[in-house]
Design a protein around this motif. Structure first.
Motif, short mmCIF file in Angstrom:
data_model
loop_
_atom_site.label_atom_id
_atom_site.label_comp_id
_atom_site.label_asym_id
_atom_site.label_seq_id
_atom_site.Cartn_x
_atom_site.Cartn_y
_atom_site.Cartn_z
N LEU A 266 157.91 12.80 87.99
CA LEU A 266 157.69 11.85 89.08
C LEU A 266 157.07 12.56 90.28
O LEU A 266 156.15 12.04 90.93
N ILE A 267 157.55 13.77 90.57
CA ILE A 267 156.98 14.56 91.66
C ILE A 267 155.54 14.94 91.36
O ILE A 267 154.66 14.91 92.23
N ALA A 268 155.27 15.27 90.09
CA ALA A 268 153.92 15.69 89.70
C ALA A 268 152.90 14.58 89.86
O ALA A 268 151.70 14.85 90.03
N SER A 269 153.34 13.33 89.83
CA SER A 269 152.40 12.22 89.97
C SER A 269 151.71 12.22 91.34
O SER A 269 150.65 11.62 91.50
N VAL A 270 152.30 12.92 92.30
CA VAL A 270 151.71 13.00 93.65
C VAL A 270 150.37 13.74 93.60
O VAL A 270 149.41 13.36 94.29
N SER A 271 150.30 14.78 92.79
CA SER A 271 149.08 15.59 92.71
C SER A 271 148.41 15.49 91.35
O SER A 271 147.49 16.27 91.06
N ALA A 272 148.83 14.56 90.52
CA ALA A 272 148.35 14.49 89.14
C ALA A 272 146.87 14.12 89.06
O ALA A 272 146.37 13.30 89.83
N TYR A 273 146.20 14.72 88.10
CA TYR A 273 144.80 14.38 87.82
C TYR A 273 144.72 12.98 87.23
O TYR A 273 143.80 12.22 87.56
N LYS A 274 145.68 12.64 86.37
CA LYS A 274 145.76 11.29 85.81
C LYS A 274 147.11 10.71 86.18
O LYS A 274 148.10 10.88 85.46
N VAL A 275 147.14 10.03 87.31
CA VAL A 275 148.40 9.51 87.84
C VAL A 275 149.02 8.50 86.89
O VAL A 275 150.24 8.51 86.67
N ASP A 276 148.20 7.61 86.34
CA ASP A 276 148.73 6.56 85.48
C ASP A 276 149.43 7.13 84.25
O ASP A 276 150.55 6.70 83.90
N LYS A 277 148.81 8.09 83.59
CA LYS A 277 149.42 8.67 82.39
C LYS A 277 150.68 9.47 82.73
O LYS A 277 151.64 9.50 81.96
#
Length: 423
Positions: free
Chosen positions: A83-94
């Motif tokens: 969940l934290i990684a979604s902040v900087s994720a290249y593919k937020v949706d995945k």
């Protein structure tokens, strides 16, 4: 028709209905194994467990639940960093979808824990999975010697695929399920007073070897090391000798009938040298994937780059010459996807599972084969699947919540130190 003459009221129908009620979770776990070769149909038993769990919460709430603190701790340690990684994720949706998967598996596992606390048959689960594995074993050997298996799928000429054709997956699945087959053989030996059941391991080992999966070999080695420790503690030298003989025969025979296996073993052993090329060959050319994953970690060191980034972003930035699907190393995969936060959380979660596995093995509790399987699935040096891939997530959680469920049911009752095997 009189009510008492109805088919649904017959004793045999009532017996099977009651049996299905008692054994439905074990049947769903066995179904999960059975459908593994057939695409993403493994979702079916998981979805059923999830619906049953939601229904259980609706009808019973949190009543009759055991202490889930450790289970929830592991679940949170594996889920929150995503969940934290979604902040900087290249593919937020995945990344968010993967986080949702972890949450749903956690909920599904609660039903297994709740149900096994009421009714559980270890023998049914072990023997059921062992029967499936042995069928797949002989089907794969038919493929090797005849040129096609019972379903008509051909041998590709270099690595066994068996019922998983064309995917080269059979060795990995066999290695991770090996505690179930070994435990089934051990229980049969205790009941019969004979050790001939161990002979069934010879063709099983041969299939793992002929699958050509180095990761499967390593995982199987870890599992056997644990069982060797148990046998040594019990001073069962005779059984150790028999198993070592079976292992030697399997390796020797497999190398005699397959030059490709012999070459692959030699390449694997060459990885013990300091030659970078030899190491790269021994790891199936994975060094470049590791280097690319490490570079992406350096770009996003704290929170990570999220799931499914290496193939596109790593290639775009010139970190890899081809598009790799994942890092091919669980620990590095976690580090790249969720950063330092995720790696620390993952290592703590693995440490908790490893501790439970070590304690259960040392005291030989009834839950130890399940903890062993779950621990092997979480090993940081696993190289075969993507840690956050849909299939590996399913395997990880299925083995985890079975281990927790059996642990909660039996606690510290012994399994292997007595001659009596309970249900």
């Amino acid at each position: 028709m009189k009510p008492e003459n109805r088919f649904t009221d017959s004793p045999s129908t009532s017996f099977w209905r009651d049996w299905l009620v008692r054994r439905h979770v074990e049947l769903l776990v066995i179904l999960f194994v059975v459908v593994q070769p057939f695409g993403e149909s493994f979702y079916l038993p998981v979805i059923i467990l999830l619906l049953l769990s939601l229904n259980g919460f609706y009808r019973e709430g949190i009543r009759s639940l055991p202490n889930l603190s450790l289970y929830m701790s592991v679940a949170l340690l594996l889920t929150v960093p995503l969940l934290i990684a979604s902040v900087s994720a290249y593919k937020v949706d995945k990344t968010l979808i993967t986080t949702l998967y972890f949450m749903l598996y956690t909920v599904a596992g609660v039903y297994v824990i709740r149900r096994f606390a009421k009714s559980f048959s270890a023998d049914f689960l072990f023997y059921g999975i062992a029967a499936i594995l042995m069928f797949w074993t002989f089907d794969a050997l038919i493929q090797y010697f005849v040129g096609h298996n019972l379903f008509g799928w051909p041998y590709n000429g270099y690595r066994l695929t068996g019922i998983f054709h064309p995917k080269i997956r059979i060795g990995i699945v066999f290695a991770h399920l090996s505690p179930f087959l070994i435990e089934a053989g051990r229980r049969l030996s205790l009941r019969s007073g004979q050790n001939w059941h161990w002979l069934l391991l010879a063709p099983y080992f041969a299939v793992v070897l002929l699958s050509g999966s180095r990761s499967a070999w390593l995982t199987l080695l870890v599992v056997w090391f644990v069982y060797a420790v148990i046998l040594l503690r019990r001073r069962d030298i005779k059984t150790i000798g028999q198993i070592l003989l079976i292992l030697a025969v399997s390796i020797g025979t497999s190398m005699l009938i397959s030059d490709k296996l012999k070459n692959r073993l030699e390449q694997t052993l060459s990885g013990l040298s300091t030659d970078p090329e030899a190491i790269n060959t021994a790891t199936s050319l994975r060094i470049e994937a590791w280097q690319g994953a490490w570079q992406l970690f350096l770009d996003y060191p704290v929170t990570g780059v999220g799931v499914k980034a290496l193939g596109d972003l790593g290639f775009q930035r010139g970190y890899t010459s081809i598009s790799f699907g994942h890092a091919h190393l669980y620990g590095l995969d976690v580090l790249m996807v969720t950063g330092i936060i995720g790696l620390i959380a993952y290592l703590v979660a693995f440490g908790l599972v490893f501790w439970k596995a070590a304690v259960s093995v040392w005291y030989e509790t009834k839950a130890f084969p399940f903890w062993l399987a779950a621990g092997a699935m979480m090993l940081p040096f696993n190289m075969h699947w993507e840690f956050y891939g849909v299939r590996s997530i399913a395997w990880l959680w299925m083995l985890l919540f079975i281990a927790f469920a059996v642990e909660y049911r039996y606690q510290n009752k012994t399994s292997t130190k007595t001659k009596t095997i309970g249900h």
